[in-house]
Structures are given as C-alpha cells and as structure tokens.
Design a protein around this motif. Structure first.
Motif, PDB file in Angstrom:
ATOM      1  N   ILE A   1       0.830  -1.197   0.000  1.00  0.00           N
ATOM      2  CA  ILE A   1       0.000   0.000   0.000  1.00  0.00           C
ATOM      3  C   ILE A   1       0.869   1.252   0.000  1.00  0.00           C
ATOM      4  O   ILE A   1       0.632   2.211  -0.744  1.00  0.00           O
ATOM      5  N   GLY A   2       1.897   1.271   0.847  1.00  0.00           N
ATOM      6  CA  GLY A   2       2.751   2.449   0.938  1.00  0.00           C
ATOM      7  C   GLY A   2       3.699   2.586  -0.238  1.00  0.00           C
ATOM      8  O   GLY A   2       4.045   3.694  -0.638  1.00  0.00           O
TER       9      GLY A   2
ATOM     10  N   TRP B   1       3.919   5.400   5.138  1.00  0.00           N
ATOM     11  CA  TRP B   1       2.568   5.658   4.654  1.00  0.00           C
ATOM     12  C   TRP B   1       1.695   4.412   4.754  1.00  0.00           C
ATOM     13  O   TRP B   1       0.500   4.515   5.059  1.00  0.00           O
TER      14      TRP B   1
ATOM     15  N   VAL C   1      -1.904   3.964   6.912  1.00  0.00           N
ATOM     16  CA  VAL C   1      -3.163   3.440   6.368  1.00  0.00           C
ATOM     17  C   VAL C   1      -3.657   2.251   7.195  1.00  0.00           C
ATOM     18  O   VAL C   1      -4.831   2.186   7.581  1.00  0.00           O
TER      19      VAL C   1
ATOM     20  N   ILE D   1      -6.656   4.142   9.291  1.00  0.00           N
ATOM     21  CA  ILE D   1      -7.905   4.058   8.537  1.00  0.00           C
ATOM     22  C   ILE D   1      -8.986   3.296   9.286  1.00  0.00           C
ATOM     23  O   ILE D   1     -10.145   3.743   9.332  1.00  0.00           O
TER      24      ILE D   1
ATOM     25  N   VAL E   1     -11.055   0.946   0.683  1.00  0.00           N
ATOM     26  CA  VAL E   1      -9.939   1.890   0.708  1.00  0.00           C
ATOM     27  C   VAL E   1      -8.695   1.259   0.092  1.00  0.00           C
ATOM     28  O   VAL E   1      -7.992   1.883  -0.719  1.00  0.00           O
ATOM     29  N   ILE E   2      -8.419   0.009   0.442  1.00  0.00           N
ATOM     30  CA  ILE E   2      -7.238  -0.680  -0.088  1.00  0.00           C
ATOM     31  C   ILE E   2      -7.349  -0.847  -1.598  1.00  0.00           C
ATOM     32  O   ILE E   2      -6.388  -0.610  -2.350  1.00  0.00           O
TER      33      ILE E   2
ATOM     34  N   VAL F   1      -6.640   2.426  -3.278  1.00  0.00           N
ATOM     35  CA  VAL F   1      -5.213   2.750  -3.309  1.00  0.00           C
ATOM     36  C   VAL F   1      -4.500   1.948  -4.395  1.00  0.00           C
ATOM     37  O   VAL F   1      -3.676   2.473  -5.153  1.00  0.00           O
TER      38      VAL F   1
ATOM     39  N   ILE G   1       1.540   4.463  -2.301  1.00  0.00           N
ATOM     40  CA  ILE G   1       1.357   5.883  -2.020  1.00  0.00           C
ATOM     41  C   ILE G   1       2.670   6.647  -2.201  1.00  0.00           C
ATOM     42  O   ILE G   1       2.686   7.758  -2.736  1.00  0.00           O
TER      43      ILE G   1
END
Length: 315
Positions: free
Chosen positions: A250-251, A261, A265, A269, A298-299, A302, A310
């Motif tokens: 994710i980051g 990051w 999350v 989150i 959300v995932i 992203v 991110i």
C-alpha cells in the motif's frame, strides 16, 4: 548526510499529521496511535528491504517481530535493563531472518514464500508450547521502557522514543540502500541470473536482506512489547504477517517511505472508519462487518489509483 536528508524527508509529513491530530483527537489518544503507527512502520521497513529491495516473498515477518518481542520480555522480566535487552532482541530478529532465508538457496518465488510461512507457523507454535519461558498461550506481562531510572510511562515519551528508533532505522536503511549491499539486492530482484553473472551471490544477498529485515522486526517487536504491556503468541499470527505485507504494498514496497505511509493506512484508517460509522444512518451504522468492507474498499482504491503505492516506485 544523504541518509539524514532521507530520514528528514520521510519524517516531516508525519510531524505535520501529528500536530493536526493532537487537537482534533486529544493528545493521549493521538500520541498513542502515533506510537503504534511508528512501531508498525519500523517492522514495515523490514518488509520493504526484503520484498521491495531484494524482491523476495516474505509471508512470515510477524514471526521475526515475535522473536524480538519475546526476547525483550523474557530478558526484562529476569531483571535486565530494557536498553541492554534491546540489542539482544534485535539480534534475535536478525538470527530468525537468517534462518528463514536458508531455503532461498534451493527455493525461489512462491515456494520460498511458503517456506517463510512454515517458519512463522513453527515460531508461533514454539512460543505457545514453551510454557517455562514464554508462559505459553497465557501470555506475558511486560514492564514499561526505562533508561537509567527514567520511565517512558507517558504517551508523549513513548512516541518520542519510538520516533527516535524510527529515525535511526530510516538512517540505517537509507545508507544500506545506497551501498553495494543495496545494489546487490536490486540486482537480484531484477534478474538473479544476470546478478550472478556480474559476481553477485544471490543466496548471500537474500540472506543479508533477511538479516536486516529481521533486525528491524526485532526492534519493532521490542518496542511493541513495552508499549502494549502484554504479549501472547496469537498477536503475532498470520493476520499480522499479512498486515505487514499489505502495509508495504500500500505504501510502496520499493521506497523506504512506503513503510511509513503504509503503516498510517493500516493503523489509522480502521480508526477513522469506526468514527465515521457513528455518523451513518441507523441501518448502515448497525451493519455487521461494515468496517471490513470500507477498509477493503480503501485498499482497492489505493491499489487502483496508485499501483506503485502511495510513496511511488523509486527505490
């Protein structure tokens, strides 16, 4: 100096986020969550080194965090000062990383990933069964962190200690990534055959990455044990391993800032979703599993909008 600039570049947005969160959420709550995010980020740096830099599949990183946490808890429980116990916890994580990397000499890809998963299951089972040392499934209480009589009992003190550890970890990782070790990791990640032809030993490079990743996980585990105050084997199960892996992707698995990051999350989150749930209409607010659905959304967002994470794709 480049390492210091890298650490500062990654840390200043966090300072801004924390400064905004304290008045909005309350100092103790915001600092407590910030401490947890930082701890996750340190463990996430280990995943970034192994997965993003060396290109290996690691499905058992939580086991290395567990080794650091339990070594710290056992040594502190037997009277050793936390600051003296921490290097041994880091060494335990590094040793665990070296052991987890041994199958890499003969296995690769998904098969090696499955071997790391088996390693995690073995560690969890040993911790649950070794009652005389780890107190088994009942878990262990861990005293607070202290240095020369000063105790980090306040949330601000815990956040500052964790932030100092994160800055040191970032500085170390930045130097390693820019060194010949980092270049060897990326060469193995991109093409093992070409790396071997250029004189790089893929097996040695993989082991080095796992040792560094394990040391970072051991540090995160030692801090986690002190801040949570109680540890048990189920806290370091497969769900935690998958959280750390998801954190890195994710980051941004190929950038050190991706660990920060991604941790934000993964930790923040769900808290925001829980707060937003209270403001939804009646039927929506009472819906079972709503947090998981929103968190998954959300995932997915992203991944679709930022495929490289991110923080982006640069190393």
């Amino acid at each position: 100096m480049s390492g210091l600039r890298t650490a500062w570049r990654h840390l200043w947005p966090w300072a801004l986020i924390l400064a905004l969160a304290v008045p909005a959420m309350g100092a103790d709550y915001a600092l407590g969550k910030a401490t947890l995010v930082i701890t996750y980020a340190i463990a996430g740096l280990g995943v970034v080194i192994v997965v993003g830099q060396a290109g290996q599949i690691a499905l058992g990183q939580a086991a290395l965090v567990a080794l650091g946490a339990y070594v710290q808890a056992v040594l502190v429980g037997r009277g050793l000062a936390p600051l003296l116990a921490m290097p041994l916890a880091i060494a335990a994580g590094a040793l665990g990383g070296a052991l987890a990397s041994l199958p890499a000499r003969r296995l690769g890809g998904l098969y090696f990933g499955m071997s790391t998963l088996a390693f995690a299951l073995i560690v969890e089972e040993v911790l649950a069964r070794w009652d005389s040392v780890t107190q088994g499934a009942a878990g262990m209480a861990v005293a607070g962190f202290s240095v020369f009589g000063w105790r980090a009992d306040a949330t601000l003190a815990q956040a500052l200690v964790s932030l100092g550890a994160l800055a040191a970890a970032l500085l170390l990782c930045a130097r390693l990534v820019d060194s010949r070790h980092g270049r060897a990791w990326r060469a193995v990640r991109d093409d093992e055959v070409a790396a071997a032809a250029c004189g790089v030993s893929p097996a040695a490079a993989k082991m080095q990455a796992f040792v560094v990743g394990g040391a970072l996980s051991g540090l995160a585990g030692a801090l986690y044990a002190h801040w949570i105050g109680f540890i048990s084997p189920e806290q370091f199960g497969l769900v935690f391993s998958f959280e750390l892996l998801m954190l890195a992707f994710i980051g941004g698995a190929r950038r050190l800032g991706g660990a920060l990051w991604g941790a934000l999350v993964i930790v923040a989150i769900p808290q925001l979703i829980a707060v937003l749930r209270d403001h939804l209409p009646g039927d929506w607010a009472r819906a079972a599993g709503l947090e998981l659905v929103l968190f998954g959304a959300v995932i997915v967002a992203v991944v679709l909008l930022r495929p490289s994470g991110i923080a982006g794709a640069r190393p």
